[in-house]
Design a protein around this motif. Structure first.
Motif, PDB file in Angstrom:
ATOM      1  N   LEU A 100      -8.377  -1.009  -3.741  1.00 42.29           N
ATOM      2  CA  LEU A 100      -7.239  -1.538  -4.511  1.00 42.29           C
ATOM      3  C   LEU A 100      -6.088  -1.547  -4.377  1.00 42.29           C
ATOM      4  N   ASP A 101      -6.037  -2.477  -4.213  1.00 37.85           N
ATOM      5  CA  ASP A 101      -4.372  -3.786  -3.921  1.00 37.85           C
ATOM      6  C   ASP A 101      -3.090  -1.973  -4.305  1.00 37.85           C
ATOM      7  N   LEU A 102      -2.943  -1.610  -3.371  1.00 35.17           N
ATOM      8  CA  LEU A 102      -1.736  -0.258  -4.117  1.00 35.17           C
ATOM      9  C   LEU A 102      -0.660  -0.828  -3.282  1.00 35.17           C
ATOM     10  N   ARG A 103      -0.763  -1.508  -2.503  1.00 32.06           N
ATOM     11  CA  ARG A 103       0.590  -1.877  -2.121  1.00 32.06           C
ATOM     12  C   ARG A 103       1.641  -3.046  -2.821  1.00 32.06           C
ATOM     13  N   THR A 104       0.865  -3.620  -3.453  1.00 22.74           N
ATOM     14  CA  THR A 104       1.624  -4.554  -4.321  1.00 22.74           C
ATOM     15  C   THR A 104       1.116  -4.250  -5.961  1.00 22.74           C
ATOM     16  N   ARG A 105       0.371  -3.614  -6.489  1.00 21.19           N
ATOM     17  CA  ARG A 105      -0.209  -2.395  -7.237  1.00 21.19           C
ATOM     18  C   ARG A 105      -0.339  -1.298  -7.207  1.00 21.19           C
ATOM     19  N   PRO A 106       1.019  -0.093  -7.219  1.00 15.82           N
ATOM     20  CA  PRO A 106       1.162   0.930  -7.161  1.00 15.82           C
ATOM     21  C   PRO A 106       1.203   2.277  -8.290  1.00 15.82           C
ATOM     22  N   ARG A 107       0.245   1.496  -8.724  1.00 11.97           N
ATOM     23  CA  ARG A 107       0.310   2.569 -10.289  1.00 11.97           C
ATOM     24  C   ARG A 107      -1.104   2.469 -10.678  1.00 11.97           C
ATOM     25  N   ILE A 108      -1.171   3.987 -11.204  1.00 11.64           N
ATOM     26  CA  ILE A 108      -2.138   3.989 -11.806  1.00 11.64           C
ATOM     27  C   ILE A 108      -2.475   4.740 -13.462  1.00 11.64           C
ATOM     28  N   VAL A 109      -2.933   4.343 -14.192  1.00  9.28           N
ATOM     29  CA  VAL A 109      -3.202   4.676 -15.368  1.00  9.28           C
ATOM     30  C   VAL A 109      -4.426   5.524 -15.733  1.00  9.28           C
ATOM     31  N   THR A 110      -4.480   7.076 -15.537  1.00 11.41           N
ATOM     32  CA  THR A 110      -5.532   7.731 -16.118  1.00 11.41           C
ATOM     33  C   THR A 110      -4.548   8.686 -17.389  1.00 11.41           C
ATOM     34  N   THR A 111      -5.713   9.559 -17.934  1.00 12.21           N
ATOM     35  CA  THR A 111      -5.245  10.956 -18.951  1.00 12.21           C
ATOM     36  C   THR A 111      -5.281  12.142 -18.615  1.00 12.21           C
ATOM     37  N   ASP A 112      -4.823  12.883 -18.742  1.00 12.08           N
ATOM     38  CA  ASP A 112      -4.865  14.820 -18.449  1.00 12.08           C
ATOM     39  C   ASP A 112      -6.180  15.639 -18.600  1.00 12.08           C
ATOM     40  N   SER A 117     -12.981  16.232 -10.379  1.00 10.47           N
ATOM     41  CA  SER A 117     -13.148  15.250  -8.909  1.00 10.47           C
ATOM     42  C   SER A 117     -11.676  14.332  -9.262  1.00 10.47           C
ATOM     43  N   ALA A 118     -11.822  13.538  -9.810  1.00  8.84           N
ATOM     44  CA  ALA A 118     -10.116  12.455 -10.348  1.00  8.84           C
ATOM     45  C   ALA A 118      -9.554  13.639 -10.326  1.00  8.84           C
ATOM     46  N   ARG A 119      -9.091  14.342 -11.189  1.00 13.54           N
ATOM     47  CA  ARG A 119      -7.679  14.563 -11.067  1.00 13.54           C
ATOM     48  C   ARG A 119      -7.075  15.159 -10.170  1.00 13.54           C
ATOM     49  N   ARG A 120      -8.188  16.069  -8.686  1.00  9.79           N
ATOM     50  CA  ARG A 120      -7.178  16.397  -7.301  1.00  9.79           C
ATOM     51  C   ARG A 120      -6.377  15.369  -6.981  1.00  9.79           C
ATOM     52  N   GLN A 121      -7.368  14.672  -6.620  1.00  6.99           N
ATOM     53  CA  GLN A 121      -6.896  13.738  -5.985  1.00  6.99           C
ATOM     54  C   GLN A 121      -6.557  12.416  -6.174  1.00  6.99           C
TER      55      GLN A 121
END
Length: 386
Positions: A100-112, A117-121
């Motif tokens: 992912l281009d996290l420099r240009t798009r520094p935002r991840i949308v997820t759920t609680d 495996s996803a949550r901790r990372q």
């Protein structure tokens, strides 16, 4: 027997002799299903091929890896789809994130409500400065719409499960999320781990042609450890992951490196076993609905105090995946009490999870719930449960 029969194949339990499924109350179907005896044969085949061919064993291993890929493609209804295999969902998630281009798009949308495996990372990335938006997973009926509304032009990706690991609730509206991602140029990664093997999945029918999908066979598919995949959407070749192995090339930039091929020997043979037994997605779904419904009805018959333990009675049966989630502040205590009574189950936070499997009989499932009733009664007598 019809393809959607609620009855498992006659004599199915006999194929799991080493796990002694007929003698044990293994309500671990959502976490670690028993392996059929042919899985052990496959492990020995991996050793024998290595002994025979030494470093030339990889051509033989590739045959098994290809069989595993084909099996996952069929489960996704994605013939010809590009899949990268990996030892764990986390390993594949990291490769995805690194593209992912996290420099240009520094935002991840997820759920609680995402698995660890996803949550901790993602929590760790948030600590390092990445903006991670946690959309509440409940109520699940509006989760898809709320995720879609959270996507903007700074969003690199949405990461969401198709079935929630704590509650077994299916997440509706993922096509809405996919459309929102397409409009903003964000990626969509769907974690289908708790769907495959209990709820049929068709990427085309569900509007997820352009989605990334991660999953594996450790749970409902009985493949054991080391059998995970990342499904690559058609545009994946335009991305270049930073985390990449020496197996990678232009056709699959997300490939890894040297691995233990024993997992694919086991996985390929178990996939063949499922085909031989007629355990295709429609039949597995019918069996799952029957077994989970039986567990739910037996639990209701116990008529236990709702402040001690209860379940979601608002979501229809079709709105769940493959296990019964019981809400209780005493989840860990009840799991331990069940273990003392010979029932294998697990808990996550305030959820006690009971997972059936095709090799279990109706009598075993009702017996396990009866022992739950005994555990609650004993806990109340001892005042451990209020």
């Amino acid at each position: 027997m019809s393809a959607d029969s609620v009855e498992p194949p006659v004599g199915l339990a006999e194929h799991y002799a080493r796990f002694r499924v007929s003698e044990r109350l293994l309500l671990t179907g959502h976490a670690h299903q028993a392996w059929p005896d042919v899985a052990r044969d496959a492990v020995l085949d991996a050793y024998d091929d290595a002994a025979l061919a030494v470093d030339a064993k990889w051509a033989r291993a590739q045959v098994r890896a290809d069989r595993v890929r084909d099996g996952f493609r069929a489960l996704l209804d994605d013939p010809g789809g590009a899949l990268t295999l990996g030892a764990s969902a986390h390993e594949l998630l990291v490769r995805f994130l690194s593209a992912l281009d996290l420099r240009t798009r520094p935002r991840i949308v997820t759920t609680d409500g995402e698995f660890h495996s996803a949550r901790r990372q993602l929590d760790r990335l948030a600590q390092a400065g990445l903006e991670v938006v946690d959309v509440p997973a409940r109520p699940v009926t509006s989760l898809g719409a709320r995720l879609a509304a959270a996507v903007d032009d700074r969003t690199a990706a949405v990461i969401v499960s198709s079935v929630l690991f704590e509650t077994a609730q299916r997440v509706p509206g993922l096509d809405t999320v996919a459309a929102a991602c397409a409009r903003s140029g964000a990626e969509l990664l769907v974690d289908a781990y708790h769907q495959l093997g209990v709820v049929p999945l068709s990427l085309r029918a569900e509007g997820l042609d352009d989605a990334w999908v991660v999953g594996g066979g450790y749970k409902y598919l009985q493949l054991g450890e080391g059998n995970c995949f990342l499904r690559l959407p058609p545009h994946a070749t335009s991305l270049r992951p930073v985390v990449t192995g020496w197996f990678a090339d232009e056709s699959d930039p997300f490939a890894g490196a040297t691995y233990d091929p024993t997992s694919h020997y086991r996985g390929a043979r178990v996939m063949d076993f499922f085909a031989e037994q007629g355990l295709a997605p429609p039949r597995l779904r019918a069996i799952s609905l029957h077994q989970r419904g039986l567990l739910a009805a037996a639990f209701d018959d116990l008529d236990l105090p709702e402040d001690v333990v209860t379940r979601d009675r608002e979501t229809p049966p079709e709105g769940f995946g493959g296990f019964l989630a019981l809400s209780t502040p005493y989840a860990a205590h009840l799991r331990a009490a069940l273990a003392e009574r010979g029932v294998h189950a697990d808990s996550r936070g305030s959820w006690l999870r009971l997972g059936p499997a095709p090799y279990l009989s109706d009598a075993q499932l009702t017996a396990a719930v009866g022992l739950l009733g005994e555990a609650v009664a004993a806990g109340r007598r001892s005042r451990r449960l209020r």
